[in-house]
Design a protein around this motif. Structure first.
Motif, PDB file in Angstrom:
ATOM      1  N   ASP A 194       0.812  -1.111   0.045  1.00  0.00           N
ATOM      2  CA  ASP A 194      -0.006   0.081  -0.038  1.00  0.00           C
ATOM      3  C   ASP A 194       0.902   1.205   0.046  1.00  0.00           C
ATOM      4  O   ASP A 194       1.448   1.406   1.112  1.00  0.00           O
ATOM      5  CB  ASP A 194      -0.962  -0.106   1.176  1.00  0.00           C
ATOM      6  N   PRO A 195       0.768   2.067  -1.075  1.00  0.00           N
ATOM      7  CA  PRO A 195       1.697   3.255  -1.216  1.00  0.00           C
ATOM      8  C   PRO A 195       1.358   4.403  -0.251  1.00  0.00           C
ATOM      9  O   PRO A 195       1.954   5.329   0.017  1.00  0.00           O
ATOM     10  CB  PRO A 195       1.523   3.790  -2.799  1.00  0.00           C
ATOM     11  N   ASN A 196       0.146   4.253   0.570  1.00  0.00           N
ATOM     12  CA  ASN A 196      -0.280   5.211   1.482  1.00  0.00           C
ATOM     13  C   ASN A 196       0.381   4.882   2.791  1.00  0.00           C
ATOM     14  O   ASN A 196       0.241   5.957   3.725  1.00  0.00           O
ATOM     15  CB  ASN A 196      -1.843   5.371   1.642  1.00  0.00           C
ATOM     16  N   ILE A 197       0.934   3.674   3.108  1.00  0.00           N
ATOM     17  CA  ILE A 197       1.553   3.584   4.385  1.00  0.00           C
ATOM     18  C   ILE A 197       2.800   4.415   4.408  1.00  0.00           C
ATOM     19  O   ILE A 197       3.815   4.078   3.649  1.00  0.00           O
ATOM     20  CB  ILE A 197       1.791   2.079   4.710  1.00  0.00           C
ATOM     21  N   GLN A 198       2.724   5.503   5.590  1.00  0.00           N
ATOM     22  CA  GLN A 198       4.037   6.099   5.690  1.00  0.00           C
ATOM     23  C   GLN A 198       5.389   5.675   5.750  1.00  0.00           C
ATOM     24  O   GLN A 198       6.315   5.907   5.427  1.00  0.00           O
ATOM     25  CB  GLN A 198       3.593   7.343   6.579  1.00  0.00           C
ATOM     26  N   PHE A 199       5.419   4.600   6.792  1.00  0.00           N
ATOM     27  CA  PHE A 199       6.400   3.985   7.265  1.00  0.00           C
ATOM     28  C   PHE A 199       6.416   2.447   6.875  1.00  0.00           C
ATOM     29  O   PHE A 199       5.883   1.699   7.950  1.00  0.00           O
ATOM     30  CB  PHE A 199       6.994   4.359   8.608  1.00  0.00           C
ATOM     31  N   PRO A 200       6.529   1.851   5.962  1.00  0.00           N
ATOM     32  CA  PRO A 200       6.445   0.482   5.708  1.00  0.00           C
ATOM     33  C   PRO A 200       7.185  -0.543   6.750  1.00  0.00           C
ATOM     34  O   PRO A 200       8.536  -0.122   6.860  1.00  0.00           O
ATOM     35  CB  PRO A 200       6.443   0.179   4.327  1.00  0.00           C
ATOM     36  N   THR A 201       6.766  -1.613   6.844  1.00  0.00           N
ATOM     37  CA  THR A 201       7.471  -2.514   7.645  1.00  0.00           C
ATOM     38  C   THR A 201       8.122  -3.621   6.492  1.00  0.00           C
ATOM     39  O   THR A 201       7.391  -4.190   5.792  1.00  0.00           O
ATOM     40  CB  THR A 201       6.665  -3.302   8.584  1.00  0.00           C
ATOM     41  N   LEU A 202       9.394  -3.525   6.587  1.00  0.00           N
ATOM     42  CA  LEU A 202       9.966  -4.359   5.362  1.00  0.00           C
ATOM     43  C   LEU A 202      10.308  -5.848   5.899  1.00  0.00           C
ATOM     44  O   LEU A 202      10.603  -6.081   7.167  1.00  0.00           O
ATOM     45  CB  LEU A 202      11.608  -3.894   5.204  1.00  0.00           C
ATOM     46  N   THR A 203      10.226  -6.884   4.959  1.00  0.00           N
ATOM     47  CA  THR A 203      10.238  -8.207   5.150  1.00  0.00           C
ATOM     48  C   THR A 203      11.324  -8.730   4.567  1.00  0.00           C
ATOM     49  O   THR A 203      11.663  -9.868   4.973  1.00  0.00           O
ATOM     50  CB  THR A 203       9.011  -8.982   4.839  1.00  0.00           C
ATOM     51  N   SER A 204      11.883  -7.901   3.438  1.00  0.00           N
ATOM     52  CA  SER A 204      13.095  -8.455   2.966  1.00  0.00           C
ATOM     53  C   SER A 204      13.977  -7.314   2.660  1.00  0.00           C
ATOM     54  O   SER A 204      13.637  -6.321   1.979  1.00  0.00           O
ATOM     55  CB  SER A 204      12.739  -9.173   1.264  1.00  0.00           C
ATOM     56  N   THR A 205      15.150  -7.388   3.144  1.00  0.00           N
ATOM     57  CA  THR A 205      15.982  -6.295   3.066  1.00  0.00           C
ATOM     58  C   THR A 205      17.509  -6.768   2.794  1.00  0.00           C
ATOM     59  O   THR A 205      18.395  -7.008   3.538  1.00  0.00           O
ATOM     60  CB  THR A 205      16.258  -5.308   4.606  1.00  0.00           C
ATOM     61  N   PRO A 206      17.753  -6.929   1.511  1.00  0.00           N
ATOM     62  CA  PRO A 206      19.011  -7.428   1.015  1.00  0.00           C
ATOM     63  C   PRO A 206      20.135  -6.889   1.380  1.00  0.00           C
ATOM     64  O   PRO A 206      20.419  -5.376   1.450  1.00  0.00           O
ATOM     65  CB  PRO A 206      18.754  -7.499  -0.788  1.00  0.00           C
ATOM     66  N   SER A 207      21.031  -7.695   1.953  1.00  0.00           N
ATOM     67  CA  SER A 207      22.587  -6.991   2.126  1.00  0.00           C
ATOM     68  C   SER A 207      23.321  -6.525   0.998  1.00  0.00           C
ATOM     69  O   SER A 207      23.218  -7.541   0.064  1.00  0.00           O
ATOM     70  CB  SER A 207      23.160  -8.060   3.107  1.00  0.00           C
ATOM     71  N   LEU A 208      23.880  -5.568   1.122  1.00  0.00           N
ATOM     72  CA  LEU A 208      25.026  -5.304   0.070  1.00  0.00           C
ATOM     73  C   LEU A 208      26.311  -5.746   0.195  1.00  0.00           C
ATOM     74  O   LEU A 208      27.255  -5.521  -0.435  1.00  0.00           O
ATOM     75  CB  LEU A 208      24.883  -3.722  -0.105  1.00  0.00           C
ATOM     76  N   GLU A 209      26.618  -6.438   1.431  1.00  0.00           N
ATOM     77  CA  GLU A 209      28.064  -6.984   1.632  1.00  0.00           C
ATOM     78  C   GLU A 209      28.406  -7.802   0.472  1.00  0.00           C
ATOM     79  O   GLU A 209      27.721  -8.608   0.048  1.00  0.00           O
ATOM     80  CB  GLU A 209      27.770  -7.600   3.076  1.00  0.00           C
ATOM     81  N   GLY A 210      29.791  -7.419   0.200  1.00  0.00           N
ATOM     82  CA  GLY A 210      30.513  -8.210  -0.817  1.00  0.00           C
ATOM     83  C   GLY A 210      30.202  -7.647  -2.103  1.00  0.00           C
ATOM     84  O   GLY A 210      30.819  -8.230  -3.175  1.00  0.00           O
TER      85      GLY A 210
ATOM     86  N   LEU B 217      20.147   0.219  -8.066  1.00  0.00           N
ATOM     87  CA  LEU B 217      18.860   0.131  -7.304  1.00  0.00           C
ATOM     88  C   LEU B 217      17.840   0.522  -8.080  1.00  0.00           C
ATOM     89  O   LEU B 217      17.881   1.550  -9.046  1.00  0.00           O
ATOM     90  CB  LEU B 217      19.202   1.206  -6.244  1.00  0.00           C
ATOM     91  N   ALA B 218      16.674   0.145  -7.857  1.00  0.00           N
ATOM     92  CA  ALA B 218      15.557   0.494  -8.973  1.00  0.00           C
ATOM     93  C   ALA B 218      14.255   0.240  -8.220  1.00  0.00           C
ATOM     94  O   ALA B 218      13.942  -0.468  -7.186  1.00  0.00           O
ATOM     95  CB  ALA B 218      15.308  -0.846 -10.046  1.00  0.00           C
ATOM     96  N   THR B 219      13.396   1.208  -8.532  1.00  0.00           N
ATOM     97  CA  THR B 219      12.150   1.213  -7.940  1.00  0.00           C
ATOM     98  C   THR B 219      11.192   1.909  -8.925  1.00  0.00           C
ATOM     99  O   THR B 219      11.430   2.745  -9.637  1.00  0.00           O
ATOM    100  CB  THR B 219      12.087   2.071  -6.505  1.00  0.00           C
ATOM    101  N   PRO B 220       9.866   1.571  -8.684  1.00  0.00           N
ATOM    102  CA  PRO B 220       8.758   2.562  -9.466  1.00  0.00           C
ATOM    103  C   PRO B 220       8.758   3.938  -8.538  1.00  0.00           C
ATOM    104  O   PRO B 220       9.033   4.058  -7.530  1.00  0.00           O
ATOM    105  CB  PRO B 220       7.595   1.818  -9.306  1.00  0.00           C
ATOM    106  N   VAL B 221       8.145   4.724  -9.339  1.00  0.00           N
ATOM    107  CA  VAL B 221       7.659   6.104  -8.688  1.00  0.00           C
ATOM    108  C   VAL B 221       6.126   5.892  -8.151  1.00  0.00           C
ATOM    109  O   VAL B 221       5.176   5.411  -8.760  1.00  0.00           O
ATOM    110  CB  VAL B 221       7.350   7.260  -9.751  1.00  0.00           C
ATOM    111  N   HIS B 222       6.160   6.394  -6.907  1.00  0.00           N
ATOM    112  CA  HIS B 222       4.687   6.349  -6.338  1.00  0.00           C
ATOM    113  C   HIS B 222       4.508   7.914  -5.805  1.00  0.00           C
ATOM    114  O   HIS B 222       5.415   8.564  -5.282  1.00  0.00           O
ATOM    115  CB  HIS B 222       4.851   5.586  -5.060  1.00  0.00           C
ATOM    116  N   GLY B 223       3.457   8.518  -6.097  1.00  0.00           N
ATOM    117  CA  GLY B 223       3.073   9.750  -5.746  1.00  0.00           C
ATOM    118  C   GLY B 223       4.165  10.816  -6.046  1.00  0.00           C
ATOM    119  O   GLY B 223       4.214  11.810  -5.346  1.00  0.00           O
ATOM    120  N   PHE B 224       4.501  10.655  -7.275  1.00  0.00           N
ATOM    121  CA  PHE B 224       5.545  11.650  -7.588  1.00  0.00           C
ATOM    122  C   PHE B 224       6.744  11.668  -6.930  1.00  0.00           C
ATOM    123  O   PHE B 224       7.647  12.604  -7.157  1.00  0.00           O
ATOM    124  CB  PHE B 224       5.054  13.128  -7.662  1.00  0.00           C
TER     125      PHE B 224
END
Length: 144
Positions: free
Chosen positions: A35-51, A57-64
């Motif tokens: 839901d793009p209206n959730i101000q502070f989303p709870t992440l369930t998958s946070t990939p590590s950048l180690e190594g 980094l890629a993402t869609p635009v939500h609400g400009f």
């Protein structure tokens, strides 16, 4: 060089572009709710950048602006130091200035604030007739 694409995709468009890159680990950022209206989303998958030496980094635009889920991910990464970073965003707006450029600048600002360096940034307009060319040009440029 160990390389990855770290992406968030709500509709599948950003994921579809990520799958076109060869030789990259695909690491997806996920949240309890898309839901793009959730101000502070709870992440369930946070990939590590180690190594990783190179990360896209890629993402869609939500609400400009950058999606809140990708922003939450970027905020929790302690440092981007020593990692070459490229960015792309996907959007449905007819012009990049309608959120695409803002999102790229927001991502770049967060990354540079954490000792990272952004090399290239690309805005992929999903409704553009030039979309496939934009994607192919980006892939060629990012692989160089």
């Amino acid at each position: 060089m160990k390389q990855a694409i770290v992406f968030y995709s709500n509709t599948g468009n950003t994921r579809q572009v990520a799958k076109q890159f060869n030789g990259f680990d695909l690491l997806e950022v996920k949240a309890v709710s898309d839901d793009p209206n959730i101000q502070f989303p709870t992440l369930t998958s946070t990939p590590s950048l180690e190594g990783y030496n190179y990360v896209i980094l890629a993402t869609p635009v939500h609400g400009f602006q950058i999606s809140k889920i990708m922003k939450a991910y970027l905020d929790q990464v302690p440092s981007f130091e020593g990692i070459l970073i490229d960015l792309y965003i996907t959007h449905l707006f007819p012009f990049a200035w309608m959120g695409g450029n803002v999102s790229l600048r927001q991502m770049k600002q967060i990354i540079e604030g954490k000792n990272g360096r952004v090399r290239w940034m690309t805005s992929v307009n999903w409704k553009s007739r030039k979309r496939e060319k934009t994607i192919l040009d980006m892939i060629a440029k990012y692989h160089a």
